[in-house]
Design an enzyme around this catalytic site. Structure first.
Site, PDB file in Angstrom:
ATOM      1  N   GLY A 144     -24.975 -29.055  36.570  1.00 13.16           N
ATOM      2  CA  GLY A 144     -23.467 -29.071  36.420  1.00 13.16           C
ATOM      3  C   GLY A 144     -22.850 -29.643  35.404  1.00 13.16           C
ATOM      4  CG  LEU A 186     -21.100 -25.586  35.203  1.00  9.34           C
ATOM      5  CD1 LEU A 186     -20.962 -24.452  36.009  1.00  9.34           C
ATOM      6  CD2 LEU A 186     -22.855 -25.809  34.812  1.00  9.34           C
ATOM      7  CG  HIS A 241     -24.207 -24.860  31.985  1.00 10.50           C
ATOM      8  ND1 HIS A 241     -23.581 -26.080  31.553  1.00 10.50           N
ATOM      9  CD2 HIS A 241     -25.595 -25.591  32.253  1.00 10.50           C
ATOM     10  CE1 HIS A 241     -24.549 -27.078  31.803  1.00 10.50           C
ATOM     11  NE2 HIS A 241     -25.743 -26.706  32.093  1.00 10.50           N
ATOM     12  CD  GLN A 259     -34.174 -32.437  36.161  1.00 13.70           C
ATOM     13  OE1 GLN A 259     -34.135 -31.577  36.973  1.00 13.70           O
ATOM     14  NE2 GLN A 259     -33.764 -32.073  34.831  1.00 13.70           N
ATOM     15  CE  LYS A 264     -29.454 -29.216  24.545  1.00 11.53           C
ATOM     16  NZ  LYS A 264     -30.104 -30.194  25.450  1.00 11.53           N
ATOM     17  CG  ASP A 265     -32.977 -27.945  28.268  1.00 14.22           C
ATOM     18  OD1 ASP A 265     -33.048 -29.186  28.012  1.00 14.22           O
ATOM     19  OD2 ASP A 265     -31.883 -27.578  28.510  1.00 14.22           O
ATOM     20  CD  GLN A 308     -35.506 -27.139  32.092  1.00 15.22           C
ATOM     21  OE1 GLN A 308     -35.586 -28.403  32.686  1.00 15.22           O
ATOM     22  NE2 GLN A 308     -34.437 -26.624  31.930  1.00 15.22           N
ATOM     23  CB  VAL A 322     -24.140 -21.957  23.511  1.00 14.36           C
ATOM     24  CG1 VAL A 322     -22.873 -21.929  23.207  1.00 14.36           C
ATOM     25  CG2 VAL A 322     -24.553 -20.542  24.158  1.00 14.36           C
ATOM     26  NE  ARG A 361     -28.880 -37.079  29.720  1.00 15.98           N
ATOM     27  CZ  ARG A 361     -30.131 -36.227  30.085  1.00 15.98           C
ATOM     28  NH1 ARG A 361     -29.782 -34.851  29.730  1.00 15.98           N
ATOM     29  NH2 ARG A 361     -30.574 -36.426  31.333  1.00 15.98           N
TER      30      ARG A 361
HETATM   31  P1  AMP Z   1     -28.717 -28.446  32.701  1.00 11.14           P
HETATM   32  O1  AMP Z   1     -27.707 -28.346  33.366  1.00 11.14           O
HETATM   33  O2  AMP Z   1     -28.732 -29.290  31.405  1.00 11.14           O
HETATM   34  O3  AMP Z   1     -30.113 -28.781  33.510  1.00 11.14           O
HETATM   35  O4  AMP Z   1     -29.077 -26.873  32.010  1.00 11.14           O
HETATM   36  C1  AMP Z   1     -29.073 -25.783  32.927  1.00 11.14           C
HETATM   37  C2  AMP Z   1     -29.764 -24.604  32.238  1.00 11.14           C
HETATM   38  O5  AMP Z   1     -28.792 -24.339  30.980  1.00 11.14           O
HETATM   39  C3  AMP Z   1     -30.966 -24.844  31.437  1.00 11.14           C
HETATM   40  O6  AMP Z   1     -31.728 -23.767  31.751  1.00 11.14           O
HETATM   41  C4  AMP Z   1     -30.730 -25.301  30.024  1.00 11.14           C
HETATM   42  O7  AMP Z   1     -31.563 -24.846  29.339  1.00 11.14           O
HETATM   43  C5  AMP Z   1     -29.387 -24.251  29.900  1.00 11.14           C
HETATM   44  N1  AMP Z   1     -28.629 -24.956  28.966  1.00 11.14           N
HETATM   45  C6  AMP Z   1     -28.041 -26.073  28.806  1.00 11.14           C
HETATM   46  N2  AMP Z   1     -27.502 -26.084  27.742  1.00 11.14           N
HETATM   47  C7  AMP Z   1     -27.613 -25.082  26.913  1.00 11.14           C
HETATM   48  C8  AMP Z   1     -27.065 -24.514  25.589  1.00 11.14           C
HETATM   49  N3  AMP Z   1     -26.334 -25.421  24.739  1.00 11.14           N
HETATM   50  N4  AMP Z   1     -27.329 -23.499  25.243  1.00 11.14           N
HETATM   51  C9  AMP Z   1     -27.929 -22.499  26.245  1.00 11.14           C
HETATM   52  N5  AMP Z   1     -28.437 -22.850  27.386  1.00 11.14           N
HETATM   53  C10 AMP Z   1     -28.343 -24.112  27.712  1.00 11.14           C
END
Ligand code: AMP
Length: 272
Positions: free
Chosen positions: A23, A25, A29, A54, A147-148, A151, A174, A185
């Site tokens: 979330g 977002l 995302h 996590q 980005k991760d 992961q 992005v 964050r």
């Molecule tokens: P999170 O909400 O941080 O757990 O991220 C959810 C999904 O969005 C994960 O697959 C992340 O790798 C992806 N994500 C988070 N930030 C970005 C970004 N800046 N660019 C591309 N994907 C992202």
């Protein structure tokens, strides 16, 4: 667009493409919703769940940004078909959030000594929520952001090892205008800090110009430290195993650094 609050309602949406998120977002995302739509699988389902399993730091969990109503509206505008926002953590984990991950952790989660070294138990939590969401939503495909990077590699190994029938759809990172990788964050940084955090991308670019991995690591680390970051790691690794680079294989530069008390991670290609 349908909003699902209870796991039992997910059954009628099995076989689609899942976009797992925590979330708050942002465009990173939303770009994954685009990838999911392009995949041709349907329905496109976004999960919004701040997964307690996590987080190794209770304070990090407490202050993690949350805005589920805004998230649902954004998903609808971007063309998602279903949003799963569990009414409680028990909806995902009926056996309790403290139950450990039952499977074997993929080597790439722990062997490289990166995220899991600084966030013990983090990938056990990621694997637990991932396998659980796959069980509940039974997707044919799922998106993971580059980005991760660790992961993403962990998900690849987990899916292969467990022979899960889920295709992985990666999405490129992005960035904000100053170069900072978008992240929920980032909202916790000051306005100036957010612009300054663009130094992480600048340091990765500078490291890439050096070319030699060990020198690049040194340069990147020094540069971020001089810019006021607390650097946890700035390393060049094999892009898939995340172990030491080997001749002839793709490399990746991976960074974790703290600014204004906020832990930021990023990565980029290296030597391409
Ligand atoms: P999170 O909400 O941080 O757990 O991220 C959810 C999904 O969005 C994960 O697959 C992340 O790798 C992806 N994500 C988070 N930030 C970005 C970004 N800046 N660019 C591309 N994907 C992202």
């Amino acid at each position: 667009m349908e909003i699902v609050r209870h796991r039992d309602e997910l059954r009628q949406h099995w076989g689609g493409v899942l976009v797992p998120t925590m979330g708050a977002l942002h465009e990173g995302h939303l770009s994954l919703i685009d990838r999911a739509r392009e995949s041709g699988y349907a329905p496109v389902m976004v999960s919004v769940f701040v997964n307690p399993a996590q987080f190794n730091d209770p304070e990090d969990l407490r202050r993690y940004p949350r805005d589920p109503e805004r998230d649902a509206a954004m998903c609808g505008e971007r063309g998602a078909d279903v949003v799963y926002i569990p009414g409680s953590a028990e909806d995902v984990y009926p056996e309790g959030v403290d139950a450990p991950f039952s499977g074997a952790l993929p080597p790439v989660a722990t062997q490289p000594g990166l995220e899991d070294a600084y966030r013990p138990g983090h990938f056990a939590g990621v694997c637990r929520v991932g396998t659980r969401l796959f069980e509940l939503a039974r997707p044919a495909a799922a998106t993971f952001g580059e980005k991760d990077w660790q992961q993403y590699q962990t998900a690849r190994q987990l899916i292969a090892a467990e022979r899960l029938p889920v295709q992985i759809i990666p999405g490129p990172t992005v960035r904000e205008p100053h170069g900072l990788a978008m992240s929920s964050r980032n909202e916790l940084l000051s306005k100036d800090g957010r612009a300054h955090a663009g130094q992480i991308k600048a340091a990765m670019d500078a490291a890439n110009e050096v070319g030699h991995p060990a020198t690049a690591e040194r340069l990147g680390r020094d540069r971020l430290q001089d810019a006021g970051f607390d650097v946890e790691y700035f390393v060049v690794r094999d892009a898939e195993t995340l172990l030491a680079p080997e001749p002839g294989r793709a490399m990746r530069v991976l960074v974790a650094a703290v600014l204004e008390g906020i832990r930021l991670i990023d990565n980029d290609t290296f030597g391409d």
